[in-house]
Design a protein around this motif. Structure first.
Motif, PDB file in Angstrom:
ATOM      1  N   GLY A  64      29.229  38.677   8.145  1.00 32.67           N
ATOM      2  CA  GLY A  64      30.296  38.333   9.080  1.00 32.67           C
ATOM      3  C   GLY A  64      31.014  37.058   8.687  1.00 32.67           C
ATOM      4  N   ARG A  65      30.241  36.041   8.335  1.00 40.44           N
ATOM      5  CA  ARG A  65      30.875  34.763   7.931  1.00 40.44           C
ATOM      6  C   ARG A  65      31.667  34.921   6.633  1.00 40.44           C
ATOM      7  NH1 ARG A  65      25.928  32.622   9.941  1.00 40.44           N
ATOM      8  NH2 ARG A  65      25.051  32.430   7.844  1.00 40.44           N
ATOM      9  N   VAL A  66      31.094  35.620   5.677  1.00 45.00           N
ATOM     10  CA  VAL A  66      31.767  35.781   4.386  1.00 45.00           C
ATOM     11  C   VAL A  66      33.032  36.627   4.550  1.00 45.00           C
ATOM     12  CG1 VAL A  66      31.552  36.800   2.091  1.00 45.00           C
ATOM     13  CG2 VAL A  66      29.702  35.377   2.998  1.00 45.00           C
ATOM     14  N   LEU A  67      32.925  37.732   5.257  1.00 42.48           N
ATOM     15  CA  LEU A  67      34.094  38.602   5.424  1.00 42.48           C
ATOM     16  C   LEU A  67      35.170  37.981   6.301  1.00 42.48           C
ATOM     17  CD1 LEU A  67      32.312  42.060   5.717  1.00 42.48           C
ATOM     18  CD2 LEU A  67      33.801  41.292   3.845  1.00 42.48           C
ATOM     19  N   SER A  68      34.819  36.990   7.113  1.00 41.57           N
ATOM     20  CA  SER A  68      35.821  36.342   7.972  1.00 41.57           C
ATOM     21  C   SER A  68      36.874  35.600   7.153  1.00 41.57           C
ATOM     22  CB  SER A  68      35.149  35.392   8.963  1.00 41.57           C
ATOM     23  OG  SER A  68      34.691  34.223   8.311  1.00 41.57           O
ATOM     24  N   ARG A  69      36.629  35.414   5.884  1.00 41.22           N
ATOM     25  CA  ARG A  69      37.598  34.755   4.993  1.00 41.22           C
ATOM     26  C   ARG A  69      38.748  35.676   4.594  1.00 41.22           C
ATOM     27  NH1 ARG A  69      32.927  32.135   1.046  1.00 41.22           N
ATOM     28  NH2 ARG A  69      31.802  31.138   2.757  1.00 41.22           N
ATOM     29  N   TYR A  70      38.623  36.938   4.954  1.00 40.17           N
ATOM     30  CA  TYR A  70      39.606  37.951   4.561  1.00 40.17           C
ATOM     31  C   TYR A  70      40.254  38.538   5.806  1.00 40.17           C
ATOM     32  CZ  TYR A  70      36.951  37.489   0.294  1.00 40.17           C
ATOM     33  OH  TYR A  70      36.338  36.969  -0.814  1.00 40.17           O
ATOM     34  N   PRO A  71      41.503  38.990   5.687  1.00 33.62           N
ATOM     35  CA  PRO A  71      42.141  39.637   6.841  1.00 33.62           C
ATOM     36  C   PRO A  71      41.300  40.838   7.287  1.00 33.62           C
ATOM     37  CG  PRO A  71      43.740  39.251   5.085  1.00 33.62           C
ATOM     38  CD  PRO A  71      42.387  38.937   4.515  1.00 33.62           C
ATOM     39  N   ARG A  72      41.123  40.982   8.591  1.00 32.16           N
ATOM     40  CA  ARG A  72      40.263  42.050   9.107  1.00 32.16           C
ATOM     41  C   ARG A  72      40.740  43.426   8.658  1.00 32.16           C
ATOM     42  NH1 ARG A  72      37.242  45.391   9.667  1.00 32.16           N
ATOM     43  NH2 ARG A  72      35.861  45.882  11.405  1.00 32.16           N
ATOM     44  N   GLU A  73      42.029  43.603   8.502  1.00 31.55           N
ATOM     45  CA  GLU A  73      42.540  44.912   8.103  1.00 31.55           C
ATOM     46  C   GLU A  73      42.339  45.199   6.609  1.00 31.55           C
ATOM     47  OE1 GLU A  73      45.833  41.926   7.804  1.00 31.55           O
ATOM     48  OE2 GLU A  73      44.384  42.418   9.366  1.00 31.55           O
ATOM     49  N   SER A  74      41.781  44.255   5.855  1.00 27.71           N
ATOM     50  CA  SER A  74      41.595  44.446   4.412  1.00 27.71           C
ATOM     51  C   SER A  74      40.241  45.051   4.052  1.00 27.71           C
ATOM     52  CB  SER A  74      41.777  43.117   3.667  1.00 27.71           C
ATOM     53  OG  SER A  74      40.705  42.223   3.947  1.00 27.71           O
ATOM     54  N   PHE A  75      39.387  45.286   5.040  1.00 27.33           N
ATOM     55  CA  PHE A  75      38.074  45.858   4.747  1.00 27.33           C
ATOM     56  C   PHE A  75      37.594  46.717   5.911  1.00 27.33           C
ATOM     57  CE2 PHE A  75      37.261  41.755   6.746  1.00 27.33           C
ATOM     58  CZ  PHE A  75      36.298  42.054   7.699  1.00 27.33           C
ATOM     59  N   TYR A  76      36.648  47.571   5.591  1.00 27.93           N
ATOM     60  CA  TYR A  76      35.987  48.407   6.587  1.00 27.93           C
ATOM     61  C   TYR A  76      34.538  47.952   6.662  1.00 27.93           C
ATOM     62  CZ  TYR A  76      40.150  51.159   5.868  1.00 27.93           C
ATOM     63  OH  TYR A  76      41.447  51.549   5.762  1.00 27.93           O
ATOM     64  N   LEU A  77      34.047  47.776   7.877  1.00 23.98           N
ATOM     65  CA  LEU A  77      32.695  47.273   8.076  1.00 23.98           C
ATOM     66  C   LEU A  77      31.850  48.309   8.804  1.00 23.98           C
ATOM     67  CD1 LEU A  77      30.669  44.925   7.858  1.00 23.98           C
ATOM     68  CD2 LEU A  77      31.609  44.059  10.018  1.00 23.98           C
ATOM     69  N   ALA A  78      30.679  48.553   8.237  1.00 25.40           N
ATOM     70  CA  ALA A  78      29.712  49.462   8.853  1.00 25.40           C
ATOM     71  C   ALA A  78      28.427  48.705   9.140  1.00 25.40           C
ATOM     72  CB  ALA A  78      29.411  50.625   7.911  1.00 25.40           C
ATOM     73  N   THR A  79      27.826  49.023  10.267  1.00 25.00           N
ATOM     74  CA  THR A  79      26.473  48.561  10.564  1.00 25.00           C
ATOM     75  C   THR A  79      25.761  49.696  11.277  1.00 25.00           C
ATOM     76  OG1 THR A  79      25.121  46.679  11.268  1.00 25.00           O
ATOM     77  CG2 THR A  79      26.873  47.384  12.776  1.00 25.00           C
ATOM     78  N   LYS A  80      24.526  49.419  11.706  1.00 22.58           N
ATOM     79  CA  LYS A  80      23.692  50.508  12.201  1.00 22.58           C
ATOM     80  C   LYS A  80      22.899  50.105  13.438  1.00 22.58           C
ATOM     81  CE  LYS A  80      23.098  51.443   7.357  1.00 22.58           C
ATOM     82  NZ  LYS A  80      23.629  50.169   6.916  1.00 22.58           N
ATOM     83  N   PHE A  81      22.654  51.089  14.300  1.00 20.87           N
ATOM     84  CA  PHE A  81      21.753  50.886  15.426  1.00 20.87           C
ATOM     85  C   PHE A  81      20.318  51.011  14.920  1.00 20.87           C
ATOM     86  CE2 PHE A  81      19.134  52.355  18.951  1.00 20.87           C
ATOM     87  CZ  PHE A  81      19.369  51.351  19.863  1.00 20.87           C
ATOM     88  N   PRO A  82      19.453  50.053  15.254  1.00 22.53           N
ATOM     89  CA  PRO A  82      18.093  50.026  14.700  1.00 22.53           C
ATOM     90  C   PRO A  82      17.115  50.973  15.391  1.00 22.53           C
ATOM     91  CG  PRO A  82      18.409  48.138  16.115  1.00 22.53           C
ATOM     92  CD  PRO A  82      19.733  48.867  16.062  1.00 22.53           C
ATOM     93  N   GLY A  83      17.325  52.255  15.242  1.00 20.81           N
ATOM     94  CA  GLY A  83      16.458  53.235  15.877  1.00 20.81           C
ATOM     95  C   GLY A  83      15.111  53.421  15.216  1.00 20.81           C
ATOM     96  N   TYR A  84      14.898  52.750  14.094  1.00 20.15           N
ATOM     97  CA  TYR A  84      13.580  52.803  13.454  1.00 20.15           C
ATOM     98  C   TYR A  84      12.548  52.092  14.330  1.00 20.15           C
ATOM     99  CZ  TYR A  84      15.446  48.286  12.060  1.00 20.15           C
ATOM    100  OH  TYR A  84      16.035  47.043  12.082  1.00 20.15           O
ATOM    101  N   ASP A  85      13.005  51.251  15.257  1.00 18.27           N
ATOM    102  CA  ASP A  85      12.133  50.562  16.205  1.00 18.27           C
ATOM    103  C   ASP A  85      12.366  51.208  17.571  1.00 18.27           C
ATOM    104  OD1 ASP A  85      10.867  48.889  18.007  1.00 18.27           O
ATOM    105  OD2 ASP A  85      11.702  47.038  17.183  1.00 18.27           O
ATOM    106  N   LEU A  86      11.455  52.066  17.977  1.00 12.77           N
ATOM    107  CA  LEU A  86      11.647  52.825  19.217  1.00 12.77           C
ATOM    108  C   LEU A  86      11.760  51.944  20.451  1.00 12.77           C
ATOM    109  CD1 LEU A  86       9.310  55.867  18.516  1.00 12.77           C
ATOM    110  CD2 LEU A  86      11.807  55.760  18.354  1.00 12.77           C
ATOM    111  N   SER A  87      11.302  50.700  20.374  1.00 10.33           N
ATOM    112  CA  SER A  87      11.431  49.804  21.529  1.00 10.33           C
ATOM    113  C   SER A  87      12.874  49.380  21.766  1.00 10.33           C
ATOM    114  CB  SER A  87      10.538  48.573  21.349  1.00 10.33           C
ATOM    115  OG  SER A  87      11.033  47.739  20.316  1.00 10.33           O
ATOM    116  N   ASN A  88      13.752  49.642  20.814  1.00 11.92           N
ATOM    117  CA  ASN A  88      15.172  49.293  20.952  1.00 11.92           C
ATOM    118  C   ASN A  88      15.988  50.346  21.687  1.00 11.92           C
ATOM    119  OD1 ASN A  88      14.981  46.897  19.479  1.00 11.92           O
ATOM    120  ND2 ASN A  88      15.337  47.940  17.548  1.00 11.92           N
ATOM    121  N   MET A  89      15.439  51.512  21.871  1.00  8.69           N
ATOM    122  CA  MET A  89      16.235  52.640  22.335  1.00  8.69           C
ATOM    123  C   MET A  89      16.929  52.394  23.679  1.00  8.69           C
ATOM    124  SD  MET A  89      16.381  54.676  19.961  1.00  8.69           S
ATOM    125  CE  MET A  89      15.636  55.547  18.627  1.00  8.69           C
TER     126      MET A  89
END
Length: 139
Positions: A67-92
């Motif tokens: 997030g900090r590194v990509l904030s140096r670039y215009p938001r429209e210049s990149f696509y960002l993906a992340t994930k919901f941590p379902g490998y930990d069932l306590s997060n559901m």
């Protein structure tokens, strides 16, 4: 760079994952942010526009650093993906809180792609269980 059409987007055929960023003194949770910034700059210069991180990468610090590194670039210049941590069932039952925290950690107002992490026989029923409301909330 080769780009692929995905709906109305032009995604670079090569993306940059943030699961194994450079670290300091062999500590997986101590990301070398300067080296990561150099890597991202190089990727951007070469036309890479897809960056992928996740809640658990680098002890939870990958999203923050990316997030900090990509904030140096215009938001429209990149696509960002992340994930919901379902490998930990306590997060559901925490989908909204986790999603909102991820937005803050990445310093963005939206994710271009949001994935269910590590879908397998251990968690598929929980991902789809209406009592958790994961799918409806994310949609």
């Amino acid at each position: 760079m080769i780009y692929r059409d995905f709906q109305d987007l032009k995604l670079s055929a090569l993306g940059m994952g943030a699961m194994r960023l450079p670290v300091m003194a062999g500590d997986d949770s101590a990301i070398d942010e300067a080296a990561t910034a150099e890597m991202v700059a190089y990727a951007m210069e070469k036309g890479i526009n897809y960056f992928d991180t996740a809640w658990g990468y680098h002890g939870g610090h990958s999203e923050e650093v990316m997030g900090r590194v990509l904030s140096r670039y215009p938001r429209e210049s990149f696509y960002l993906a992340t994930k919901f941590p379902g490998y930990d069932l306590s997060n559901m039952d925490q989908v909204e809180a986790i999603f909102e925290k991820q937005l803050k950690k990445c310093g963005v107002e939206y994710f271009d792609f949001y994935l269910f992490h590590n879908v397998c026989e251990m968690n598929i029923d929980a991902y789809l269980d209406e009592k958790y409301g994961i799918y409806p909330y994310l949609m």
